[in-house]
Scaffold this active site. Structure first.
Site, PDB file in Angstrom:
ATOM      1  N   THR A  13      29.405  -9.631  56.401  1.00 32.65           N
ATOM      2  CA  THR A  13      29.444 -10.771  55.473  1.00 32.65           C
ATOM      3  C   THR A  13      28.190 -11.638  55.628  1.00 32.65           C
ATOM      4  OG1 THR A  13      30.668 -12.138  57.029  1.00 32.65           O
ATOM      5  CG2 THR A  13      31.970 -10.844  55.464  1.00 32.65           C
ATOM      6  N   ASN A  14      27.656 -11.687  56.838  1.00 35.83           N
ATOM      7  CA  ASN A  14      26.416 -12.456  57.019  1.00 35.83           C
ATOM      8  C   ASN A  14      25.225 -11.734  56.394  1.00 35.83           C
ATOM      9  OD1 ASN A  14      26.861 -15.017  58.498  1.00 35.83           O
ATOM     10  ND2 ASN A  14      27.942 -13.645  59.899  1.00 35.83           N
ATOM     11  N   MET A  89      27.276  -6.965  67.540  1.00 29.61           N
ATOM     12  CA  MET A  89      28.173  -7.211  68.671  1.00 29.61           C
ATOM     13  C   MET A  89      27.638  -6.712  70.019  1.00 29.61           C
ATOM     14  SD  MET A  89      30.444  -8.841  67.168  1.00 29.61           S
ATOM     15  CE  MET A  89      31.186  -9.088  65.574  1.00 29.61           C
ATOM     16  N   ILE A  91      24.665  -7.313  73.301  1.00 28.60           N
ATOM     17  CA  ILE A  91      23.669  -8.210  73.898  1.00 28.60           C
ATOM     18  C   ILE A  91      22.406  -7.395  74.138  1.00 28.60           C
ATOM     19  CG2 ILE A  91      23.099  -9.530  75.976  1.00 28.60           C
ATOM     20  CD1 ILE A  91      26.093 -10.319  76.080  1.00 28.60           C
ATOM     21  N   LEU A  92      21.294  -7.878  73.661  1.00 30.56           N
ATOM     22  CA  LEU A  92      20.035  -7.139  73.826  1.00 30.56           C
ATOM     23  C   LEU A  92      19.429  -7.479  75.194  1.00 30.56           C
ATOM     24  CD1 LEU A  92      18.670  -7.705  70.221  1.00 30.56           C
ATOM     25  CD2 LEU A  92      19.504  -5.545  71.161  1.00 30.56           C
ATOM     26  N   ASN A 106      19.818 -15.064  65.877  1.00 30.22           N
ATOM     27  CA  ASN A 106      21.230 -14.661  65.961  1.00 30.22           C
ATOM     28  C   ASN A 106      22.121 -15.736  65.350  1.00 30.22           C
ATOM     29  OD1 ASN A 106      23.514 -13.123  66.838  1.00 30.22           O
ATOM     30  ND2 ASN A 106      23.759 -14.517  68.568  1.00 30.22           N
ATOM     31  N   HIS A 108      25.893 -17.211  65.815  1.00 29.80           N
ATOM     32  CA  HIS A 108      27.031 -17.174  66.739  1.00 29.80           C
ATOM     33  C   HIS A 108      28.143 -18.073  66.200  1.00 29.80           C
ATOM     34  CE1 HIS A 108      29.167 -16.578  70.453  1.00 29.80           C
ATOM     35  NE2 HIS A 108      29.457 -17.860  70.415  1.00 29.80           N
TER      36      HIS A 108
HETATM   37  C1  GAR Z   1      30.728 -13.347  62.457  1.00 29.91           C
HETATM   38  O1  GAR Z   1      31.614 -14.431  62.698  1.00 29.91           O
HETATM   39  C2  GAR Z   1      29.525 -13.457  63.337  1.00 29.91           C
HETATM   40  O2  GAR Z   1      29.114 -14.769  63.576  1.00 29.91           O
HETATM   41  C3  GAR Z   1      30.023 -12.807  64.586  1.00 29.91           C
HETATM   42  O3  GAR Z   1      30.729 -11.695  64.110  1.00 29.91           O
HETATM   43  C4  GAR Z   1      31.369 -12.026  62.895  1.00 29.91           C
HETATM   44  C5  GAR Z   1      31.260 -10.885  61.891  1.00 29.91           C
HETATM   45  O4  GAR Z   1      30.129 -11.001  61.098  1.00 29.91           O
HETATM   46  N1  GAR Z   1      28.960 -12.498  65.498  1.00 29.91           N
HETATM   47  C6  GAR Z   1      29.100 -12.544  66.844  1.00 29.91           C
HETATM   48  O5  GAR Z   1      30.124 -12.823  67.381  1.00 29.91           O
HETATM   49  C7  GAR Z   1      27.831 -12.186  67.621  1.00 29.91           C
HETATM   50  N2  GAR Z   1      27.967 -12.573  68.982  1.00 29.91           N
HETATM   51  P1  GAR Z   1      29.841 -10.107  59.767  1.00 29.91           P
HETATM   52  O6  GAR Z   1      30.924 -10.338  58.748  1.00 29.91           O
HETATM   53  O7  GAR Z   1      28.515 -10.620  59.309  1.00 29.91           O
HETATM   54  O8  GAR Z   1      29.803  -8.661  60.179  1.00 29.91           O
END
Ligand code: GAR
Length: 419
Positions: A13-14, A89, A91-92, A106, A108
């Site tokens: 979604t991001n 998901m 950690i680099l 990133n 978060h």
């Molecule tokens: C989002 O809430 C994003 O912030 C989080 O995963 C979810 C899914 O995003 N990311 C993390 O937790 C990274 N540490 P998406 O719908 O963009 O795939």
């Protein structure tokens, strides 16, 4: 325009928010050129395909220790300046971050420094938020460094936590009210800040301008642009005419001197390319055809007869051995000669970059500006310059990049108007 690679693991979604922002021109200083997914079945992969963005999978489960190596290899395809972790998901490692020249951003789903670091990702973050009883959470966009979720904070937005929230409900609210808004804006802000500019100062009204120089690898390049404030000046288009360039009018208007508006801005004479902002192109062409010089030709000419501005005549000539630029203005006739230096060019323009309404336009002062040429292809350079010229006054732009031996060229033409 910077290149952006987006790393994803899930719903994307991001990624979608970034694509939408690109389409709505909220994200305009960078372009998504690549998506890399750590899971083959991530829905983010479908989203990338739908928008025809090249997508690769670096399967975390399958690759194990070779995961990061694979990502670095895939990134080399596009050499992005920016990497966005959008629902990524993993950690680099420090090693990855050090080996990667790009800036990594990133998103978060909490207000860092709360609920972040190792083990806090996806729904786990929202579960922890609900368990703690806090009444406010949110999202954070930050730069990535070797500390998980520990890099410089770029943007944050709070979101309320409600008594009947589930982790899923809260996740959705944080995404909708914070993540999808702050991520594209923060990415644009970073791109805008680090995007290399062609002009050495913000553009107001430079008028007409010429760039000549060489690319970092030694291609010979030139650019010519026209901007306009008056309707007659605006109503023009560039048109290719074999290897030359001509200007045409979009509408007939009797109230101006056509010789100042319609001319050949670019003409080829053997291995010389002549670029000017007026009919002095023909003077240079005719003189040089008769064995005389660029300077001899221009000494017979002067600034334009367009009071109160007395617009300077700017000219350039470029060939295998270097380039010259000239400006004929009320204050005198000036000539500049340059040897090639890879990655360097010179810019000359007619006015002193001023746009005070109803005032005469001050002529360009000083020497041609030395500028950095970053790009290796006409299209990328033209895109950046066109963008920098801004929507208010730009009329047309022509860019040509020659192979170092002049054997062939690529070019790019932009017109605001159509005929
Ligand atoms: C989002 O809430 C994003 O912030 C989080 O995963 C979810 C899914 O995003 N990311 C993390 O937790 C990274 N540490 P998406 O719908 O963009 O795939």
């Amino acid at each position: 325009m910077l290149k952006i690679s987006v790393l994803v693991s899930g719903g994307g979604t991001n990624l979608q928010a970034l694509i939408d922002a690109q389409n709505n021109k909220i994200l305009k200083s960078g372009k998504i050129v690549q998506v890399i997914s750590s899971r083959p079945d991530a829905y983010a992969v479908e989203r990338a395909k739908k928008f025809e963005i090249p997508v690769d999978v670096a399967d975390f489960k399958e690759l194990g220790e070779k995961f990061e190596e694979k990502i670095l290899e895939l990134l080399k395809k596009f050499n992005p300046e920016i990497i966005v972790l959008a629902g990524f998901m993993h950690i680099l490692s420090k090693n990855f971050i050090e080996n990667c020249k790009a800036k990594i951003i990133n998103i978060h789903p909490s207000l860092i420094p709360s609920f972040c670091g190792k083990g806090f990702y996806g729904l786990k973050v929202h579960e922890a938020v609900l368990k703690s009883g806090v009444k406010i959470t949110g999202a954070t966009v930050h730069l990535v460094n070797e500390i998980p979720d520990g890099g410089e904070i770029l943007a944050q937005k709070p979101v309320p936590v409600f008594p009947d929230d589930t982790p899923e409900k809260l996740q959705r609210r944080v995404m909708e009210n914070a993540e999808w808004i702050i991520l594209p804006r923060a990415v644009e802000a970073v791109c805008k800040e680090i995007e290399p500019k062609i002009f050495p100062y913000p553009i107001k009204y430079p008028g007409r301008g010429i760039v000549t120089g060489k690319t970092p690898s030694g291609k010979i390049m030139l650019a010519y642009f026209i901007m306009g404030r008056s309707s007659s000046s605006k109503a023009r288009v560039f048109e290719r005419s074999r290897d030359n360039l001509i200007i045409k009018l979009t509408k007939q208007d009797k109230n101006f001197d056509p010789s100042l508006i319609l001319y050949a801005p670019l003409k080829i004479l053997g291995e010389n390319i002549i670029v000017t902002n007026g009919d002095q192109t023909d003077t240079i062409y005719d003189f040089m055809k008769d064995g005389k010089t660029f300077e001899e030709a221009l000494r017979t000419r002067e600034y334009e007869p367009d009071p109160p501005h007395y617009t300077p005549r700017i000219s350039a000539i470029i060939n295998k051995s270097g380039y010259k630029q000239s400006i004929l203005k009320k204050a005198g006739k000036f000539f500049f000669e340059y040897e090639f230096e890879n990655g360097t060019g010179h810019l000359i323009h007619t006015y002193n970059n001023d746009v005070t309404p109803d005032k005469n336009l001050p002529s360009f002062t000083g020497e041609p500006r030395e500028i950095k040429i970053f790009d290796e292809d006409a299209e990328t350079f033209a895109n950046s310059l066109w963008e920098e010229l801004g929507e208010d006054y730009r009329v047309a732009l022509y860019v040509r990049f020659y192979e170092p031996d002049f054997s062939s060229y690529t070019d790019k033409l932009f017109n605001t108007n159509t005929i």
